[in-house]
Design a protein around this motif. Structure first.
Motif, PDB file in Angstrom:
ATOM      1  N   GLU A  15       0.834  -1.200   0.000  1.00 23.89           N
ATOM      2  CA  GLU A  15       0.000   0.000   0.000  1.00 23.89           C
ATOM      3  C   GLU A  15       0.873   1.255   0.000  1.00 23.89           C
ATOM      4  O   GLU A  15       0.604   2.226  -0.719  1.00 23.89           O
ATOM      5  N   PHE A  16       1.935   1.251   0.816  1.00 26.53           N
ATOM      6  CA  PHE A  16       2.820   2.408   0.878  1.00 26.53           C
ATOM      7  C   PHE A  16       3.489   2.656  -0.468  1.00 26.53           C
ATOM      8  O   PHE A  16       3.572   3.795  -0.942  1.00 26.53           O
ATOM      9  N   TYR A  17       3.969   1.578  -1.087  1.00 25.92           N
ATOM     10  CA  TYR A  17       4.669   1.710  -2.372  1.00 25.92           C
ATOM     11  C   TYR A  17       3.736   2.252  -3.453  1.00 25.92           C
ATOM     12  O   TYR A  17       4.067   3.222  -4.157  1.00 25.92           O
ATOM     13  N   MET A  18       2.562   1.648  -3.606  1.00 23.89           N
ATOM     14  CA  MET A  18       1.667   2.011  -4.700  1.00 23.89           C
ATOM     15  C   MET A  18       0.911   3.310  -4.436  1.00 23.89           C
ATOM     16  O   MET A  18       0.676   4.095  -5.361  1.00 23.89           O
ATOM     17  N   ARG A  19       0.518   3.561  -3.165  1.00 28.23           N
ATOM     18  CA  ARG A  19      -0.320   4.722  -2.870  1.00 28.23           C
ATOM     19  C   ARG A  19       0.478   5.953  -2.468  1.00 28.23           C
ATOM     20  O   ARG A  19       0.163   7.074  -2.869  1.00 28.23           O
ATOM     21  N   ASP A  20       1.522   5.746  -1.642  1.00 31.99           N
ATOM     22  CA  ASP A  20       2.256   6.894  -1.111  1.00 31.99           C
ATOM     23  C   ASP A  20       3.451   7.293  -1.973  1.00 31.99           C
ATOM     24  O   ASP A  20       3.776   8.483  -2.080  1.00 31.99           O
ATOM     25  N   VAL A  21       4.142   6.312  -2.540  1.00 37.00           N
ATOM     26  CA  VAL A  21       5.362   6.596  -3.302  1.00 37.00           C
ATOM     27  C   VAL A  21       5.044   6.784  -4.782  1.00 37.00           C
ATOM     28  O   VAL A  21       5.226   7.866  -5.340  1.00 37.00           O
ATOM     29  N   VAL A  22       4.562   5.733  -5.424  1.00 34.59           N
ATOM     30  CA  VAL A  22       4.209   5.842  -6.840  1.00 34.59           C
ATOM     31  C   VAL A  22       3.035   6.805  -7.022  1.00 34.59           C
ATOM     32  O   VAL A  22       3.012   7.607  -7.960  1.00 34.59           O
ATOM     33  N   ALA A  23       2.063   6.695  -6.148  1.00 41.52           N
ATOM     34  CA  ALA A  23       0.924   7.631  -6.102  1.00 41.52           C
ATOM     35  C   ALA A  23       0.193   7.732  -7.430  1.00 41.52           C
ATOM     36  O   ALA A  23      -0.163   8.827  -7.894  1.00 41.52           O
ATOM     37  N   ASN A  24      -0.043   6.567  -8.068  1.00 44.55           N
ATOM     38  CA  ASN A  24      -0.787   6.549  -9.322  1.00 44.55           C
ATOM     39  C   ASN A  24      -2.255   6.222  -9.091  1.00 44.55           C
ATOM     40  O   ASN A  24      -2.599   5.488  -8.154  1.00 44.55           O
ATOM     41  N   VAL A  25      -3.092   6.762  -9.948  1.00 36.95           N
ATOM     42  CA  VAL A  25      -4.524   6.467  -9.911  1.00 36.95           C
ATOM     43  C   VAL A  25      -4.758   5.153 -10.647  1.00 36.95           C
ATOM     44  O   VAL A  25      -4.213   4.940 -11.740  1.00 36.95           O
ATOM     45  N   ASP A  26      -5.556   4.265 -10.069  1.00 39.68           N
ATOM     46  CA  ASP A  26      -5.804   2.961 -10.688  1.00 39.68           C
ATOM     47  C   ASP A  26      -6.417   3.128 -12.072  1.00 39.68           C
ATOM     48  O   ASP A  26      -7.366   3.905 -12.263  1.00 39.68           O
ATOM     49  N   PRO A  27      -5.894   2.398 -13.058  1.00 40.54           N
ATOM     50  CA  PRO A  27      -6.466   2.480 -14.406  1.00 40.54           C
ATOM     51  C   PRO A  27      -7.759   1.681 -14.509  1.00 40.54           C
ATOM     52  O   PRO A  27      -8.050   0.819 -13.675  1.00 40.54           O
ATOM     53  N   ILE A  28      -8.515   1.966 -15.546  1.00 37.08           N
ATOM     54  CA  ILE A  28      -9.710   1.179 -15.877  1.00 37.08           C
ATOM     55  C   ILE A  28      -9.272   0.179 -16.938  1.00 37.08           C
ATOM     56  O   ILE A  28      -9.023   0.540 -18.092  1.00 37.08           O
TER      57      ILE A  28
ATOM     58  N   TYR B 236     -10.114  -0.436 -24.663  1.00 38.44           N
ATOM     59  CA  TYR B 236      -8.743  -0.074 -24.343  1.00 38.44           C
ATOM     60  C   TYR B 236      -8.667   0.380 -22.886  1.00 38.44           C
ATOM     61  O   TYR B 236      -9.608   0.982 -22.352  1.00 38.44           O
ATOM     62  N   THR B 237      -7.547   0.076 -22.252  1.00 39.41           N
ATOM     63  CA  THR B 237      -7.323   0.544 -20.882  1.00 39.41           C
ATOM     64  C   THR B 237      -7.301   2.064 -20.854  1.00 39.41           C
ATOM     65  O   THR B 237      -6.712   2.715 -21.724  1.00 39.41           O
ATOM     66  N   ARG B 238      -7.957   2.622 -19.826  1.00 34.24           N
ATOM     67  CA  ARG B 238      -7.987   4.084 -19.667  1.00 34.24           C
ATOM     68  C   ARG B 238      -7.328   4.471 -18.352  1.00 34.24           C
ATOM     69  O   ARG B 238      -7.376   3.736 -17.372  1.00 34.24           O
ATOM     70  N   PHE B 239      -6.710   5.655 -18.354  1.00 32.91           N
ATOM     71  CA  PHE B 239      -5.960   6.126 -17.194  1.00 32.91           C
ATOM     72  C   PHE B 239      -6.551   7.452 -16.731  1.00 32.91           C
ATOM     73  O   PHE B 239      -6.265   8.515 -17.311  1.00 32.91           O
ATOM     74  N   PRO B 240      -7.373   7.406 -15.679  1.00 29.43           N
ATOM     75  CA  PRO B 240      -8.042   8.641 -15.213  1.00 29.43           C
ATOM     76  C   PRO B 240      -7.077   9.690 -14.681  1.00 29.43           C
ATOM     77  O   PRO B 240      -7.329  10.895 -14.799  1.00 29.43           O
ATOM     78  N   GLY B 241      -5.977   9.255 -14.054  1.00 33.13           N
ATOM     79  CA  GLY B 241      -5.047  10.206 -13.463  1.00 33.13           C
ATOM     80  C   GLY B 241      -4.048  10.731 -14.470  1.00 33.13           C
ATOM     81  O   GLY B 241      -3.366   9.955 -15.142  1.00 33.13           O
ATOM     82  N   VAL B 242      -3.948  12.047 -14.592  1.00 34.83           N
ATOM     83  CA  VAL B 242      -3.007  12.647 -15.545  1.00 34.83           C
ATOM     84  C   VAL B 242      -2.135  13.727 -14.898  1.00 34.83           C
ATOM     85  O   VAL B 242      -1.277  14.311 -15.563  1.00 34.83           O
ATOM     86  N   GLY B 243      -2.346  14.000 -13.611  1.00 36.44           N
ATOM     87  CA  GLY B 243      -1.578  15.057 -12.948  1.00 36.44           C
ATOM     88  C   GLY B 243      -0.152  14.635 -12.640  1.00 36.44           C
ATOM     89  O   GLY B 243       0.226  13.459 -12.729  1.00 36.44           O
ATOM     90  N   MET B 244       0.671  15.619 -12.268  1.00 37.87           N
ATOM     91  CA  MET B 244       2.057  15.356 -11.888  1.00 37.87           C
ATOM     92  C   MET B 244       2.125  15.041 -10.398  1.00 37.87           C
ATOM     93  O   MET B 244       1.375  15.601  -9.595  1.00 37.87           O
ATOM     94  N   VAL B 245       3.046  14.133 -10.048  1.00 40.05           N
ATOM     95  CA  VAL B 245       3.304  13.808  -8.644  1.00 40.05           C
ATOM     96  C   VAL B 245       4.486  14.673  -8.210  1.00 40.05           C
ATOM     97  O   VAL B 245       5.630  14.423  -8.595  1.00 40.05           O
ATOM     98  N   GLY B 246       4.204  15.696  -7.413  1.00 41.09           N
ATOM     99  CA  GLY B 246       5.187  16.730  -7.102  1.00 41.09           C
ATOM    100  C   GLY B 246       6.477  16.209  -6.499  1.00 41.09           C
ATOM    101  O   GLY B 246       7.574  16.601  -6.915  1.00 41.09           O
ATOM    102  N   GLU B 247       6.387  15.320  -5.523  1.00 41.34           N
ATOM    103  CA  GLU B 247       7.609  14.835  -4.881  1.00 41.34           C
ATOM    104  C   GLU B 247       8.470  14.044  -5.849  1.00 41.34           C
ATOM    105  O   GLU B 247       9.705  14.148  -5.826  1.00 41.34           O
ATOM    106  N   THR B 248       7.829  13.256  -6.707  1.00 48.10           N
ATOM    107  CA  THR B 248       8.595  12.492  -7.695  1.00 48.10           C
ATOM    108  C   THR B 248       9.340  13.432  -8.635  1.00 48.10           C
ATOM    109  O   THR B 248      10.500  13.186  -8.988  1.00 48.10           O
ATOM    110  N   VAL B 249       8.697  14.513  -9.047  1.00 46.00           N
ATOM    111  CA  VAL B 249       9.357  15.494  -9.915  1.00 46.00           C
ATOM    112  C   VAL B 249      10.573  16.091  -9.208  1.00 46.00           C
ATOM    113  O   VAL B 249      11.658  16.224  -9.793  1.00 46.00           O
ATOM    114  N   GLY B 250      10.403  16.447  -7.937  1.00 49.10           N
ATOM    115  CA  GLY B 250      11.512  17.055  -7.195  1.00 49.10           C
ATOM    116  C   GLY B 250      12.703  16.142  -7.062  1.00 49.10           C
ATOM    117  O   GLY B 250      13.846  16.555  -7.313  1.00 49.10           O
TER     118      GLY B 250
END
Length: 658
Positions: free
Chosen positions: A146-159, A173-187
């Motif tokens: 949960e920590f890895y996928m939700r807190d670190v990677v922080a991606n929205v689950d695809p459809i 086709y698989t769809r990806f609702p999340g398109v925003g940037m993950v600020g900490e990963t960018v930094g």
């Protein structure tokens, strides 16, 4: 101020110079550590356990060790030897083999340039763990996935999309609702690219010092983690998963062979082009064969010993593989190693040490891939300084990392990583094996046996592989093998029976008949002559020489194995064609094939990447059986450029033309 300058020169010293004026490593040890650092990284501690986990059991070591001995070591000998002998990066060195191989050299750098941006994002996730290592209790305790996928990677689950029931069409086709940037990963990505810039902006003088630190610390921490992991309850069950189970049926599945080759290439660095670049900064007569063996052997040893860290925790947590479930390239490593740390006394200290170590180990691979591209640009004769080139490439690489920092970045990484390894990486190594033993000094072969025989033989060699793997997929493996070998045998007989009678010396075993002599020229001359020419440089003095079996191994074992492995990509992709990011990754992987083809068809397009004085090196004069070393070729080309006599660079294809 003078004192500060002295400190700066000590921390970032200018590189030494060889007799030909090229920068050189401070020592052979520095080269070996840099090369080992390029291949020993997250691919060993994180990616390798994930791949073994997906293919659990002793059967994994069958394709893995075959890939090591039959492909990785021979290919690495080639990459190091040509870089060292021809004093240039991947494109320059391949141009020296033949002017139509510039695209092949560029394709290796393309692979590294694609991998680098998402590799650094993995390092950014590690730095996220590093930051959280100072929180007590460790925030991933009891919730690793949960920590890895939700807190670190922080991606929205695809459809998730799917195919029709018969698998013939895409339903959704698989769809990806999340398109925003993950600020900490960018930094953290920006910070990591800054570290990469810091390590290579000055050249091998600075890099040669950095690698002592980037290789020493990880080994110490890894040994400690192994001890702790194996002391956990039920750790032995996890170790048995890797070393004491046999699932022979998995060997019939092409995926395990594909995965093993991809892992070996990814972890050893074969096919990324940076070994050729690094070797070009060696002293010209360094021991290339021993260096290649030491680099691969140390990598294999390190990743298999380090795997105990992960599999001890796998047993402790009961994370058993599930049929039909394939985990991502780095997933198991990110889940199990952090969990091992939570079980150690002083967990926060060891967590910080672990993730700092992983960061140090990882960015040595990152700067190796970027440094290979820097070498390409500096070798091209640009007037820009190295610091400016490194800065520009670092900024571009950071921008290419940003898509992986989004809320769908993890899934993008999976798609690009899979097909870069399974398509691009496998094919560029296949090209290395084939081109070096077929195209090198091919005019000598044509002059001895004639162009028709050369074309017929190589149609059988390449066509046999293509037809064989196609029929193997459509019918069965036995039919494919029979068809491929049949095409090759027929074309070999026709070409050996109808060609010109060679007039140059042939080894005694093939000199007993004209037909056998023709076959030797067609089947073995190019690779054997490359071995002889390289041994005149890298086999100098007491150095180990490249052995006689090296070229036949590349051409008749390594290349067919890679062709078979490559063929599994298309059925695998067909089953995943409802995934848009896999479609993108599949397309990105095939760009490497286009670069190779363009280099062969229109080599002049790539001349801008070669210094003007060296562009003619790939036009080797007709001289069957005569050794030609890099010095002679460079001097000849320099004279031709200075005199403006470009016609003399054209190579005659027969004794009459000579």
């Amino acid at each position: 101020m003078e004192a500060l300058k002295k400190v700066g020169r000590w921390l970032a010293p200018p590189p030494d110079r060889a007799e030909d004026g090229r920068d050189t490593w401070p020592s052979r040890t520095a080269f070996l550590l840099a090369a080992m650092g390029g291949c020993a990284g997250m691919g060993n501690l994180l990616r390798y356990p994930s791949q073994v986990y997906n293919n659990n059991g002793l059967q994994w070591f069958v394709p893995y060790l075959m890939a090591v001995f039959l492909i990785a070591i021979p290919a690495l000998v080639l990459e190091i030897a040509i870089g060292q002998a021809y004093r240039g990066g991947s494109v320059v060195a391949n141009n020296s083999l033949n002017h139509r191989l510039k695209g092949a050299g560029l394709s290796l750098l393309y692979v590294g340039f694609v991998v680098g941006p998402y590799f650094v994002v993995n390092l950014a996730w590690i730095m996220n763990y590093f930051r959280n290592s100072f929180i007590s209790p460790l925030p991933w305790t009891g919730r690793g996935e949960e920590f890895y996928m939700r807190d670190v990677v922080a991606n929205v689950d695809p459809i998730i999309g799917n195919l029709t029931d018969n698998g013939h069409a895409v339903l959704n086709y698989t769809r990806f609702p999340g398109v925003g940037m993950v600020g900490e990963t960018v930094g953290w990505t920006a910070f990591t690219w800054f570290l990469v810039w810091l390590c290579i902006f000055r050249g091998v003088g600075l890099t040669g010092r950095v690698v002592y630190f980037t290789m020493g610390l990880p080994i110490v921490v890894t040994i400690i983690l192994i001890g702790r992991s194996l002391s956990l309850e039920n750790a032995c069950e996890g170790v048995k998963l890797m070393w004491a189970q046999w699932h022979g049926g998995k060997l019939a599945n092409g995926e395990i062979w594909q995965t093993a080759c991809g892992q070996v290439f990814f972890s050893t660095g074969v096919g990324f082009g940076y070994f050729t670049s690094y070797a070009s900064y060696n002293r010209k007569h360094s021991n290339a064969v021993v260096d290649a063996i030491v680099i691969v052997a140390s990598n294999v040893l390190f990743e298999n010993i380090a795997a105990f860290t992960v599999f001890g925790v796998v047993g402790f947590l009961g994370l058993w593989p599930q049929a039909g479930v394939r985990l991502g390239s780095f997933t198991v490593g990110f889940l199990t190693i952090p969990q091992a740390v939570t079980e150690m006394p002083g967990a926060n200290f060891w967590a910080a040490a672990l993730f700092f170590t992983l960061m140090v180990l990882g960015f040595s691979s990152a700067f190796a891939m970027l440094d290979a591209v820097v070498t390409l640009i500096m070798d091209s004769g640009t007037k820009c300084g190295r610091a400016l080139v490194v800065t520009a490439l670092t900024v571009i690489s950071f921008l290419l990392s940003l898509p992986y920092c989004t809320e769908f970045g993890y899934y993008l990484l999976e798609g690009v990583d899979r097909w870069t390894n399974d398509v691009a990486l496998v094919f560029v190594v296949f090209t290395e094996c084939v081109s070096s033993t077929t195209v090198y000094r091919w005019h000598d072969v044509v002059g001895q046996v004639g162009l028709p025989s050369f074309v017929i033989y190589n149609f059988g060699y390449l066509g046999g592989m293509f037809i064989g793997v196609a029929i193997a997929h459509w019918v069965n493996a036995g039919a494919g093998a029979a068809a491929g070998l049949g095409v090759y045998a027929v074309c070999s007989i026709i070409s050996s029976a109808t060609g010109k009678a060679p007039d140059a010396k042939t080894p005694k075993y093939f000199a007993q008949s004209t037909m056998a002599s023709r076959f030797w020229w067609l089947a073995f001359y190019s690779g054997n002559q490359l071995r002889r020419d390289l041994n005149g440089i890298v086999g100098h003095g007491n150095n180990w020489e490249i052995p006689t079996f090296w070229a036949p191994l590349l051409r008749y074992i390594s290349a067919p194995v890679l062709a078979i492995v490559f063929s599994f990509s298309y059925p695998a992709f067909y089953r995943l064609r409802y995934e848009p990011l896999h479609i993108l990754g599949f397309g990105i992987g095939h760009i490497a094939l286009i670069i190779i083809a363009l280099g062969f068809i229109v080599p002049r397009w790539f001349d801008v990447l070669i210094p003007p004085a060296r562009r003619g090196e790939g036009h080797i004069p007709y001289a069957p059986g005569v050794m030609i070393d890099g010095d002679e070729r460079s001097k000849r080309c320099s004279r031709e450029v200075e005199s403006g006599d470009s016609s003399s660079m054209e190579v005659p294809s027969s004794p009459a033309e000579k």
